[in-house]
Motif scaffolding. Sequence first.
Motif, PDB file in Angstrom:
ATOM      1  N   ALA A 113      32.001  10.680  11.671  1.00 47.11           N
ATOM      2  CA  ALA A 113      31.370  10.308  10.404  1.00 47.11           C
ATOM      3  C   ALA A 113      32.127  10.924   9.229  1.00 47.11           C
ATOM      4  CB  ALA A 113      29.911  10.747  10.399  1.00 47.11           C
ATOM      5  N   LEU A 114      32.691  12.126   9.452  1.00 51.67           N
ATOM      6  CA  LEU A 114      33.506  12.756   8.411  1.00 51.67           C
ATOM      7  C   LEU A 114      34.854  12.063   8.266  1.00 51.67           C
ATOM      8  CD1 LEU A 114      32.979  16.553   9.256  1.00 51.67           C
ATOM      9  CD2 LEU A 114      31.843  15.226   7.467  1.00 51.67           C
ATOM     10  N   ASN A 115      35.379  11.557   9.375  1.00 52.83           N
ATOM     11  CA  ASN A 115      36.726  10.970   9.382  1.00 52.83           C
ATOM     12  C   ASN A 115      36.774   9.859  10.430  1.00 52.83           C
ATOM     13  OD1 ASN A 115      39.413  10.321   9.580  1.00 52.83           O
ATOM     14  ND2 ASN A 115      40.136  12.403   9.962  1.00 52.83           N
ATOM     15  N   PRO A 116      36.511   8.614  10.043  1.00 47.76           N
ATOM     16  CA  PRO A 116      36.478   7.502  11.000  1.00 47.76           C
ATOM     17  C   PRO A 116      37.814   7.244  11.699  1.00 47.76           C
ATOM     18  CG  PRO A 116      35.397   6.897   8.946  1.00 47.76           C
ATOM     19  CD  PRO A 116      36.112   8.189   8.692  1.00 47.76           C
ATOM     20  N   ARG A 117      38.913   7.785  11.163  1.00 47.59           N
ATOM     21  CA  ARG A 117      40.230   7.583  11.784  1.00 47.59           C
ATOM     22  C   ARG A 117      40.572   8.686  12.783  1.00 47.59           C
ATOM     23  NH1 ARG A 117      44.134   4.473   9.893  1.00 47.59           N
ATOM     24  NH2 ARG A 117      45.717   6.117  10.096  1.00 47.59           N
ATOM     25  N   LEU A 118      39.660   9.606  13.000  1.00 50.73           N
ATOM     26  CA  LEU A 118      39.939  10.763  13.835  1.00 50.73           C
ATOM     27  C   LEU A 118      40.048  10.396  15.317  1.00 50.73           C
ATOM     28  CD1 LEU A 118      40.164  13.928  13.728  1.00 50.73           C
ATOM     29  CD2 LEU A 118      37.732  13.953  14.363  1.00 50.73           C
ATOM     30  N   ILE A 119      41.111  10.904  15.971  1.00 49.96           N
ATOM     31  CA  ILE A 119      41.224  10.853  17.434  1.00 49.96           C
ATOM     32  C   ILE A 119      40.644  12.169  17.951  1.00 49.96           C
ATOM     33  CG2 ILE A 119      42.753  10.647  19.413  1.00 49.96           C
ATOM     34  CD1 ILE A 119      42.646   8.163  17.512  1.00 49.96           C
ATOM     35  N   TYR A 120      39.582  12.076  18.716  1.00 51.41           N
ATOM     36  CA  TYR A 120      38.834  13.245  19.176  1.00 51.41           C
ATOM     37  C   TYR A 120      39.056  13.380  20.674  1.00 51.41           C
ATOM     38  CZ  TYR A 120      34.607  16.154  19.982  1.00 51.41           C
ATOM     39  OH  TYR A 120      33.719  17.140  20.333  1.00 51.41           O
ATOM     40  N   CYS A 121      39.719  14.448  21.088  1.00 50.36           N
ATOM     41  CA  CYS A 121      40.054  14.616  22.510  1.00 50.36           C
ATOM     42  C   CYS A 121      39.326  15.823  23.089  1.00 50.36           C
ATOM     43  CB  CYS A 121      41.560  14.783  22.702  1.00 50.36           C
ATOM     44  SG  CYS A 121      42.046  14.931  24.447  1.00 50.36           S
ATOM     45  N   GLY A 122      38.494  15.561  24.082  1.00 52.34           N
ATOM     46  CA  GLY A 122      37.850  16.620  24.835  1.00 52.34           C
ATOM     47  C   GLY A 122      38.626  16.898  26.107  1.00 52.34           C
ATOM     48  N   ALA A 123      39.299  18.039  26.147  1.00 56.33           N
ATOM     49  CA  ALA A 123      40.039  18.462  27.344  1.00 56.33           C
ATOM     50  C   ALA A 123      39.084  19.325  28.161  1.00 56.33           C
ATOM     51  CB  ALA A 123      41.292  19.233  26.954  1.00 56.33           C
ATOM     52  N   VAL A 124      38.371  18.706  29.072  1.00 54.70           N
ATOM     53  CA  VAL A 124      37.221  19.339  29.712  1.00 54.70           C
ATOM     54  C   VAL A 124      37.471  19.573  31.200  1.00 54.70           C
ATOM     55  CG1 VAL A 124      35.617  18.380  28.028  1.00 54.70           C
ATOM     56  CG2 VAL A 124      36.134  17.073  30.098  1.00 54.70           C
ATOM     57  N   GLY A 125      36.561  20.321  31.825  1.00 55.77           N
ATOM     58  CA  GLY A 125      36.688  20.568  33.257  1.00 55.77           C
ATOM     59  C   GLY A 125      36.268  19.371  34.080  1.00 55.77           C
ATOM     60  N   PHE A 126      35.124  18.787  33.727  1.00 57.44           N
ATOM     61  CA  PHE A 126      34.560  17.654  34.457  1.00 57.44           C
ATOM     62  C   PHE A 126      34.077  16.615  33.453  1.00 57.44           C
ATOM     63  CE2 PHE A 126      33.791  21.568  36.835  1.00 57.44           C
ATOM     64  CZ  PHE A 126      34.309  21.265  38.081  1.00 57.44           C
ATOM     65  N   GLY A 127      34.161  15.361  33.835  1.00 54.49           N
ATOM     66  CA  GLY A 127      33.725  14.284  32.958  1.00 54.49           C
ATOM     67  C   GLY A 127      32.287  14.468  32.503  1.00 54.49           C
ATOM     68  N   SER A 128      32.025  14.137  31.236  1.00 52.81           N
ATOM     69  CA  SER A 128      30.731  14.431  30.618  1.00 52.81           C
ATOM     70  C   SER A 128      29.585  13.587  31.155  1.00 52.81           C
ATOM     71  CB  SER A 128      30.829  14.243  29.105  1.00 52.81           C
ATOM     72  OG  SER A 128      31.222  12.909  28.789  1.00 52.81           O
ATOM     73  N   ASP A 129      29.884  12.521  31.897  1.00 56.31           N
ATOM     74  CA  ASP A 129      28.816  11.676  32.420  1.00 56.31           C
ATOM     75  C   ASP A 129      28.500  11.968  33.888  1.00 56.31           C
ATOM     76  OD1 ASP A 129      31.255  10.755  33.277  1.00 56.31           O
ATOM     77  OD2 ASP A 129      30.847   8.628  32.902  1.00 56.31           O
ATOM     78  N   GLY A 130      29.019  13.075  34.431  1.00 54.69           N
ATOM     79  CA  GLY A 130      28.778  13.423  35.821  1.00 54.69           C
ATOM     80  C   GLY A 130      27.936  14.671  35.975  1.00 54.69           C
ATOM     81  N   PRO A 131      27.463  14.951  37.182  1.00 54.64           N
ATOM     82  CA  PRO A 131      26.586  16.107  37.403  1.00 54.64           C
ATOM     83  C   PRO A 131      27.255  17.459  37.211  1.00 54.64           C
ATOM     84  CG  PRO A 131      27.171  15.061  39.493  1.00 54.64           C
ATOM     85  CD  PRO A 131      27.659  14.154  38.414  1.00 54.64           C
ATOM     86  N   TYR A 132      28.594  17.510  37.209  1.00 57.52           N
ATOM     87  CA  TYR A 132      29.292  18.786  37.036  1.00 57.52           C
ATOM     88  C   TYR A 132      29.646  19.066  35.572  1.00 57.52           C
ATOM     89  CZ  TYR A 132      30.410  17.846  42.020  1.00 57.52           C
ATOM     90  OH  TYR A 132      30.356  17.537  43.345  1.00 57.52           O
TER      91      TYR A 132
END
Length: 404
Positions: A113-132
Amino acid sequence: MFELLKGVTVLDLSTVVFGPFASQMLADFGADVIKVESPDGDIFRAAAPARHRGMGAGYLNLNRNKRSISLDLKRPEGRAALDDLVREADVFLHNMRPRAIERLDLGYERLAALNPRLIYCGAVGFGSDGPYANDPAYDDVIQSMTGFAAMDTDPEAEPALIPTVLTDKIAGLYSVAGMLGALMSRERTGRGMAVEAAMFESLASFMLAEHLSGHVFDPPLGTLRYDRVTSPHRRPYRTADGYIATLPYSGKHWQKVLQVIGRTDLAEAGWVRDDAARSERIGELYAVLAEAMPQRSTAEWLAELKRLDIPCGPVNRLEDLVADEHLQAIGFFQSAEHPSEGAITTLRQPLRFIDAPTRPDRPAPNLGGDGRAVLHEYGMDDTTIDALIAAGAMILPGDDPDPA
């Protein structure tokens, strides 16, 4: 560094290896990577060895070509300063778990919302839609969960970890590909997007590319292993005075090497000439090669196999690798002078771009060392910056973080 991404600004909130490995590649490509650190700094700064506190060797080797600003994002003033940077940034990179991102109110929807052109990258351990999704993840855990630790061909062997931070670096490469792909998409659409690069999924994909094997088919045609690389005879071969690595791969390769070792019977066998049949019995050929290798020295085998144009090489230790004549010839190891750490050795970016414009590398930054300059560039005056510092929301080099 190259200037391929000149004009692209990356806000890098990541720590340790995964995110910094990825953002350093973007920095090497010419992006302006602003490393946003807590008052305590990236924890990897503390990894030994080091000449000075907070400037460990691993940190220095993963953070060249970046600038550092130290903001306390637990304070509203720190988050407000970060929001100012987000409004002008191209990429936002973090490696926090979903709950931590929510606590800091740094989720994709608010920043987009602050920057509609923003590429937002989550470098995470486990995918956010899974149980882990909210489980902590480090290399040792992910190597174990994805089968690497249990891949020894001896079923009685204890699990063992590959002695490098494998997961972080592989997932880091996936995240770079994702961010570059998103930037290319933005060029066409004008819109940013969220990218998620998960360690577990990245290493599982990497592992199963060949080892899904017979389970590609439904019903399965065989096991979950690619037999060629799990053969107990696939290993460096003992020679008369050491070890050598070689990989005859094609039918012509095998015919040549089998003739050299006196196994013309196998060299002329129909199953050796046939790629599919040979792949089913490859372990037999590895065993034959292992039996023959001790007849000659490593140097003799290297000369002979190179003459035959068969892939081969010595079994190097790390000490051999840093002295390798090829790496020395291409300038892989580069000497640099760090403002606080003195003479250091850095690694050249392994990718080459012919005729690409370049500019000199920047050494890895001291904690918060570029904070004032960065905020000046984003339009903040000294009075406002001094107020941030007084509130404990920004730290400059030499400042003691407010323990509160």
